[in-house]
Design a protein around this motif. Structure first.
Motif, PDB file in Angstrom:
ATOM      1  N   TYR A  78     -14.709  28.017  12.436  1.00 53.57           N
ATOM      2  CA  TYR A  78     -14.893  29.440  12.199  1.00 53.57           C
ATOM      3  C   TYR A  78     -16.010  29.621  11.166  1.00 53.57           C
ATOM      4  O   TYR A  78     -16.124  28.832  10.223  1.00 53.57           O
ATOM      5  CB  TYR A  78     -13.621  30.076  11.638  1.00 53.57           C
ATOM      6  CG  TYR A  78     -12.366  29.760  12.422  1.00 53.57           C
ATOM      7  CD1 TYR A  78     -11.728  28.531  12.293  1.00 53.57           C
ATOM      8  CD2 TYR A  78     -11.803  30.702  13.284  1.00 53.57           C
ATOM      9  CE1 TYR A  78     -10.582  28.230  13.005  1.00 53.57           C
ATOM     10  CE2 TYR A  78     -10.651  30.411  13.993  1.00 53.57           C
ATOM     11  CZ  TYR A  78     -10.048  29.171  13.846  1.00 53.57           C
ATOM     12  OH  TYR A  78      -8.903  28.887  14.559  1.00 53.57           O
TER      13      TYR A  78
ATOM     14  N   TRP B 212     -16.227  32.130  16.115  1.00 48.92           N
ATOM     15  CA  TRP B 212     -15.156  31.136  16.272  1.00 48.92           C
ATOM     16  C   TRP B 212     -15.503  30.264  17.465  1.00 48.92           C
ATOM     17  O   TRP B 212     -15.721  30.773  18.561  1.00 48.92           O
ATOM     18  CB  TRP B 212     -13.820  31.851  16.437  1.00 48.92           C
ATOM     19  CG  TRP B 212     -12.683  30.992  16.915  1.00 48.92           C
ATOM     20  CD1 TRP B 212     -12.565  29.633  16.832  1.00 48.92           C
ATOM     21  CD2 TRP B 212     -11.505  31.451  17.572  1.00 48.92           C
ATOM     22  NE1 TRP B 212     -11.388  29.237  17.397  1.00 48.92           N
ATOM     23  CE2 TRP B 212     -10.704  30.316  17.853  1.00 48.92           C
ATOM     24  CE3 TRP B 212     -11.030  32.704  17.941  1.00 48.92           C
ATOM     25  CZ2 TRP B 212      -9.466  30.407  18.480  1.00 48.92           C
ATOM     26  CZ3 TRP B 212      -9.798  32.800  18.563  1.00 48.92           C
ATOM     27  CH2 TRP B 212      -9.035  31.662  18.832  1.00 48.92           C
TER      28      TRP B 212
ATOM     29  N   ASN C 235     -14.667  33.847  20.082  1.00 51.81           N
ATOM     30  CA  ASN C 235     -14.648  35.212  19.575  1.00 51.81           C
ATOM     31  C   ASN C 235     -15.852  35.420  18.671  1.00 51.81           C
ATOM     32  O   ASN C 235     -16.417  34.458  18.135  1.00 51.81           O
ATOM     33  CB  ASN C 235     -13.356  35.492  18.809  1.00 51.81           C
ATOM     34  CG  ASN C 235     -12.939  36.954  18.871  1.00 51.81           C
ATOM     35  OD1 ASN C 235     -13.776  37.840  18.906  1.00 51.81           O
ATOM     36  ND2 ASN C 235     -11.643  37.199  18.884  1.00 51.81           N
TER      37      ASN C 235
ATOM     38  N   GLY D  90      -7.096  26.283  17.954  1.00 53.69           N
ATOM     39  CA  GLY D  90      -7.633  27.614  17.801  1.00 53.69           C
ATOM     40  C   GLY D  90      -6.600  28.710  17.980  1.00 53.69           C
ATOM     41  O   GLY D  90      -6.586  29.679  17.247  1.00 53.69           O
ATOM     42  N   GLN D  91      -5.728  28.545  18.920  1.00 49.73           N
ATOM     43  CA  GLN D  91      -4.794  29.622  19.207  1.00 49.73           C
ATOM     44  C   GLN D  91      -3.377  29.316  18.757  1.00 49.73           C
ATOM     45  O   GLN D  91      -2.427  29.901  19.237  1.00 49.73           O
ATOM     46  CB  GLN D  91      -4.824  29.951  20.697  1.00 49.73           C
ATOM     47  CG  GLN D  91      -6.143  30.563  21.114  1.00 49.73           C
ATOM     48  CD  GLN D  91      -6.053  31.215  22.484  1.00 49.73           C
ATOM     49  OE1 GLN D  91      -5.225  30.844  23.284  1.00 49.73           O
ATOM     50  NE2 GLN D  91      -6.924  32.165  22.752  1.00 49.73           N
ATOM     51  N   GLY D  92      -3.247  28.412  17.831  1.00 47.64           N
ATOM     52  CA  GLY D  92      -1.934  28.155  17.262  1.00 47.64           C
ATOM     53  C   GLY D  92      -1.595  29.277  16.288  1.00 47.64           C
ATOM     54  O   GLY D  92      -2.348  29.570  15.380  1.00 47.64           O
ATOM     55  N   VAL D  93      -0.458  29.884  16.473  1.00 54.40           N
ATOM     56  CA  VAL D  93      -0.120  31.066  15.689  1.00 54.40           C
ATOM     57  C   VAL D  93      -0.090  30.773  14.205  1.00 54.40           C
ATOM     58  O   VAL D  93      -0.581  31.539  13.385  1.00 54.40           O
ATOM     59  CB  VAL D  93       1.233  31.635  16.157  1.00 54.40           C
ATOM     60  CG1 VAL D  93       1.731  32.704  15.210  1.00 54.40           C
ATOM     61  CG2 VAL D  93       1.111  32.176  17.554  1.00 54.40           C
ATOM     62  N   ASN D  94       0.490  29.635  13.825  1.00 57.93           N
ATOM     63  CA  ASN D  94       0.635  29.354  12.407  1.00 57.93           C
ATOM     64  C   ASN D  94      -0.389  28.354  11.900  1.00 57.93           C
ATOM     65  O   ASN D  94      -0.217  27.791  10.823  1.00 57.93           O
ATOM     66  CB  ASN D  94       2.049  28.852  12.113  1.00 57.93           C
ATOM     67  CG  ASN D  94       2.327  27.535  12.805  1.00 57.93           C
ATOM     68  OD1 ASN D  94       1.617  27.149  13.724  1.00 57.93           O
ATOM     69  ND2 ASN D  94       3.343  26.825  12.357  1.00 57.93           N
ATOM     70  N   GLU D  95      -1.434  28.123  12.656  1.00 55.94           N
ATOM     71  CA  GLU D  95      -2.443  27.172  12.215  1.00 55.94           C
ATOM     72  C   GLU D  95      -3.267  27.771  11.094  1.00 55.94           C
ATOM     73  O   GLU D  95      -3.928  28.793  11.263  1.00 55.94           O
ATOM     74  CB  GLU D  95      -3.369  26.799  13.376  1.00 55.94           C
ATOM     75  CG  GLU D  95      -2.767  25.833  14.366  1.00 55.94           C
ATOM     76  CD  GLU D  95      -2.482  24.482  13.750  1.00 55.94           C
ATOM     77  OE1 GLU D  95      -1.504  23.842  14.163  1.00 55.94           O
ATOM     78  OE2 GLU D  95      -3.230  24.056  12.849  1.00 55.94           O
ATOM     79  N   LYS D  96      -3.218  27.131   9.931  1.00 52.67           N
ATOM     80  CA  LYS D  96      -3.997  27.640   8.812  1.00 52.67           C
ATOM     81  C   LYS D  96      -5.411  27.094   8.874  1.00 52.67           C
ATOM     82  O   LYS D  96      -5.660  26.038   9.447  1.00 52.67           O
ATOM     83  CB  LYS D  96      -3.342  27.300   7.480  1.00 52.67           C
ATOM     84  CG  LYS D  96      -3.079  25.823   7.227  1.00 52.67           C
ATOM     85  CD  LYS D  96      -2.387  25.662   5.887  1.00 52.67           C
ATOM     86  CE  LYS D  96      -2.105  24.211   5.565  1.00 52.67           C
ATOM     87  NZ  LYS D  96      -0.824  23.778   6.174  1.00 52.67           N
ATOM     88  N   LEU D  97      -6.312  27.858   8.274  1.00 55.41           N
ATOM     89  CA  LEU D  97      -7.708  27.464   8.212  1.00 55.41           C
ATOM     90  C   LEU D  97      -7.968  26.716   6.911  1.00 55.41           C
ATOM     91  O   LEU D  97      -7.469  27.082   5.853  1.00 55.41           O
ATOM     92  CB  LEU D  97      -8.610  28.700   8.269  1.00 55.41           C
ATOM     93  CG  LEU D  97      -9.031  29.214   9.648  1.00 55.41           C
ATOM     94  CD1 LEU D  97      -7.831  29.556  10.499  1.00 55.41           C
ATOM     95  CD2 LEU D  97      -9.951  30.403   9.498  1.00 55.41           C
ATOM     96  N   PHE D  98      -8.759  25.652   7.017  1.00 54.90           N
ATOM     97  CA  PHE D  98      -9.211  24.908   5.851  1.00 54.90           C
ATOM     98  C   PHE D  98     -10.697  25.216   5.678  1.00 54.90           C
ATOM     99  O   PHE D  98     -11.478  25.056   6.620  1.00 54.90           O
ATOM    100  CB  PHE D  98      -9.010  23.406   6.064  1.00 54.90           C
ATOM    101  CG  PHE D  98      -7.566  22.993   6.147  1.00 54.90           C
ATOM    102  CD1 PHE D  98      -6.869  23.103   7.341  1.00 54.90           C
ATOM    103  CD2 PHE D  98      -6.907  22.496   5.040  1.00 54.90           C
ATOM    104  CE1 PHE D  98      -5.530  22.735   7.429  1.00 54.90           C
ATOM    105  CE2 PHE D  98      -5.570  22.111   5.113  1.00 54.90           C
ATOM    106  CZ  PHE D  98      -4.883  22.239   6.312  1.00 54.90           C
ATOM    107  N   PHE D  99     -11.065  25.636   4.478  1.00 53.48           N
ATOM    108  CA  PHE D  99     -12.421  26.099   4.231  1.00 53.48           C
ATOM    109  C   PHE D  99     -13.286  25.059   3.539  1.00 53.48           C
ATOM    110  O   PHE D  99     -12.799  24.272   2.717  1.00 53.48           O
ATOM    111  CB  PHE D  99     -12.416  27.361   3.355  1.00 53.48           C
ATOM    112  CG  PHE D  99     -12.031  28.608   4.090  1.00 53.48           C
ATOM    113  CD1 PHE D  99     -10.704  28.954   4.240  1.00 53.48           C
ATOM    114  CD2 PHE D  99     -13.011  29.424   4.634  1.00 53.48           C
ATOM    115  CE1 PHE D  99     -10.348  30.114   4.922  1.00 53.48           C
ATOM    116  CE2 PHE D  99     -12.672  30.580   5.311  1.00 53.48           C
ATOM    117  CZ  PHE D  99     -11.339  30.920   5.459  1.00 53.48           C
ATOM    118  N   GLY D 100     -14.575  25.089   3.866  1.00 52.52           N
ATOM    119  CA  GLY D 100     -15.566  24.352   3.108  1.00 52.52           C
ATOM    120  C   GLY D 100     -15.992  25.169   1.898  1.00 52.52           C
ATOM    121  O   GLY D 100     -15.555  26.313   1.724  1.00 52.52           O
TER     122      GLY D 100
END
Lengths: 109, 115
Positions: free
Chosen positions: B33, B48, B56, B97-107
């Motif tokens: 993302y 995304w 998206n 990508g479409q996992g409801v509870n998948e959290k994003l890890f940021f750079g």
């Protein structure tokens, strides 16, 4: 589209409790996240809610009411290191994660 | 385990030029993302990618584009730079990508300055 609102700034004293509110309007709902972002750093994950109720994780708790489009993040026993921006994010029906503008929390000694 | 890595850390360009930002996701993550964080504003969703395809797109003009490579790394390209493109560009990855509870890890982001 998504509309996510949270207060811009909050100030609290070390050892106190602060509650950061977040209201949202989305097309579909697939969960609400809270992230913490220290100045100049990447956002880091704090909590996730998809069902109504309270999720507790140590000093941090997050609450969700889907019918009201409302969440809050509760920070207990505030420490100086908790001074940061707190981001409310909602995953909509299209699975896109949209963020609010963030709440800057300042902890005073 | 290495986190999400972005390069360069800082990028200075002039109006009208093109900028290319790069992102390597966490090993095993297939979704990438891109977000723009302008000073004082929240994270604005840009793009995304999942499994090499654009899934998206946010409300940004077509001069913002990108791609995802077979190794799941990603590039963000910004053409015809404008002064208001100056911002921190954050990349994030997740396992699904479409996992409801998948959290994003940021750079840690690329700070783009357009002069």
């Amino acid at each position: 589209g998504q509309n996510i609102d949270q207060p811009t700034e909050m100030t609290a004293t070390e050892g106190a409790i602060v509650q950061i509110n977040c209201t949202y309007q989305t097309s579909g709902f697939n969960g609400l996240f809270w992230y913490q972002q220290h100045a100049g750093e990447a956002p880091t994950f704090l909590s996730y809610n998809v069902l109504d109720g309270l999720e507790e994780k140590g000093r941090f708790s997050s609450f969700l009411s889907r019918s009201k489009g409302y969440s809050y993040l509760l920070l207990k026993e505030l420490q100086m290191k908790d001074s940061a921006s707190y981001l409310c994010a909602v995953r909509g029906g299209d699975y896109k994660l949209s963020f609010g503008a963030g709440t800057t929390v300042t902890v005073r000694a | 385990e290495a986190g999400v890595t972005q390069s360069p850390t800082h990028l200075i360009k002039t109006r009208g030029q093109q900028a290319t930002l790069r992102c390597s996701p966490i090993s095993g993550h297939t979704s990438v993302y891109w977000y723009q964080q302008a000073l004082g504003l929240g994270l604005q969703f840009l793009l995304w990618y999942d499994e090499g395809e654009e899934r998206n797109r946010g409300n940004f003009p077509p001069r913002f584009s990108g791609r995802q490579f077979p190794n799941y790394s990603s590039e963000l390209n910004v053409n015809a730079l404008e002064l208001e493109d100056s911002a921190l560009y954050l990349c994030a990855s997740s396992r699904i990508g479409q996992g409801v509870n998948e959290k994003l890890f940021f750079g840690s982001g690329t700070q783009l300055s357009v002069l």
